[in-house]
Scaffold this motif. Structure first.
Motif, short mmCIF file in Angstrom:
data_model
loop_
_atom_site.label_atom_id
_atom_site.label_comp_id
_atom_site.label_asym_id
_atom_site.label_seq_id
_atom_site.Cartn_x
_atom_site.Cartn_y
_atom_site.Cartn_z
N TYR A 1 0.76 -1.08 0.06
CA TYR A 1 0.18 -0.07 -0.01
C TYR A 1 0.99 1.30 0.05
CZ TYR A 1 -3.17 3.71 1.98
OH TYR A 1 -4.06 4.73 1.95
N ASN A 2 0.60 2.10 -0.91
CA ASN A 2 1.45 3.62 -1.09
C ASN A 2 0.17 4.73 -0.83
OD1 ASN A 2 3.96 2.44 -1.81
ND2 ASN A 2 2.63 1.89 -3.75
N ALA A 3 0.33 5.05 0.58
CA ALA A 3 -0.67 6.04 1.11
C ALA A 3 -0.43 7.26 0.42
CB ALA A 3 -0.73 6.13 2.65
N ASN B 1 -4.35 8.80 5.48
CA ASN B 1 -4.15 7.81 6.64
C ASN B 1 -3.14 6.58 6.07
OD1 ASN B 1 -4.32 6.14 8.97
ND2 ASN B 1 -6.47 5.64 9.06
N LYS B 2 -2.24 6.25 6.82
CA LYS B 2 -1.09 5.30 6.67
C LYS B 2 -1.47 3.84 6.80
CE LYS B 2 1.85 8.66 6.05
NZ LYS B 2 2.10 9.18 4.77
N VAL B 3 -2.82 3.70 7.27
CA VAL B 3 -3.35 2.15 7.51
C VAL B 3 -4.58 2.07 6.65
CG1 VAL B 3 -4.14 0.56 9.12
CG2 VAL B 3 -2.24 2.08 9.63
N VAL B 4 -4.60 1.23 5.86
CA VAL B 4 -6.21 0.78 5.18
C VAL B 4 -6.72 -0.70 5.36
CG1 VAL B 4 -5.20 0.58 2.80
CG2 VAL B 4 -7.54 1.44 3.22
N THR C 1 -5.45 -6.08 6.47
CA THR C 1 -4.94 -4.61 7.02
C THR C 1 -3.63 -4.37 6.05
OG1 THR C 1 -6.06 -4.89 9.01
CG2 THR C 1 -4.47 -3.08 8.88
N PHE C 2 -3.57 -3.37 5.63
CA PHE C 2 -2.22 -2.88 4.90
C PHE C 2 -1.92 -1.72 5.67
CE2 PHE C 2 -5.04 -4.87 1.80
CZ PHE C 2 -4.17 -5.72 1.02
N PHE C 3 -0.44 -1.55 5.76
CA PHE C 3 0.19 -0.67 6.29
C PHE C 3 0.94 0.31 5.06
CE2 PHE C 3 -0.55 -3.19 9.78
CZ PHE C 3 -1.08 -2.45 10.73
N HIS C 4 1.26 1.62 5.11
CA HIS C 4 2.05 2.01 4.20
C HIS C 4 3.51 1.66 4.11
CE1 HIS C 4 3.68 5.26 1.81
NE2 HIS C 4 4.54 5.58 2.76
N PHE D 1 -1.80 0.72 -4.71
CA PHE D 1 -1.21 -0.49 -4.53
C PHE D 1 -0.38 -0.96 -5.49
CE2 PHE D 1 -4.86 -0.39 -1.57
CZ PHE D 1 -4.55 -0.90 -0.53
N ASP D 2 0.83 -1.66 -5.06
CA ASP D 2 1.56 -1.96 -6.13
C ASP D 2 1.50 -3.58 -5.81
OD1 ASP D 2 2.70 0.21 -7.05
OD2 ASP D 2 4.36 0.19 -5.39
#
Length: 88
Positions: free
Chosen positions: A8-10, A15-18, A24-27, A51-52
């Motif tokens: 995940y690329n915020a 927010n750095k979390v999605v 759950t994805f963290f930046h 997202f990559d």
């Protein structure tokens, strides 16, 4: 089953979390996914610009089918047993 790694690329100021699809994805942190559990999510992430995702090849491993065998499976098993050489 295909495996994938998603990062995940915020966006700046976001927010750095999605959380998507129960994951759950963290930046900037890579998360491993597989098509058996997250097939729908892998398709969505491929088209999401935040997202990559790196999707690997299908390894040919499938989940075992649950439930009773079908009539075709029963017939194939009976035919295989009938054609096998009897052990004396």
């Amino acid at each position: 089953m295909r495996k994938a790694k998603a990062t995940y690329n915020a966006p700046e100021g976001d927010n750095k979390v999605v959380e998507m699809g129960g994951v759950t994805f963290f930046h900037g942190q890579e998360v491993e996914l597989n098509s058996d559990d997250h097939g729908h999510l892998m398709g969505k992430l491929e088209n999401n610009p935040h997202f990559d995702i790196d999707v690997g090849e299908d390894d040919g491993v499938k989940k075992p089918k649950r439930g009773r065998p079908s009539n075709a499976e029963k017939a194939a098993k009976a035919e295989a047993e009938a054609s096998a050489d009897p052990v004396v």
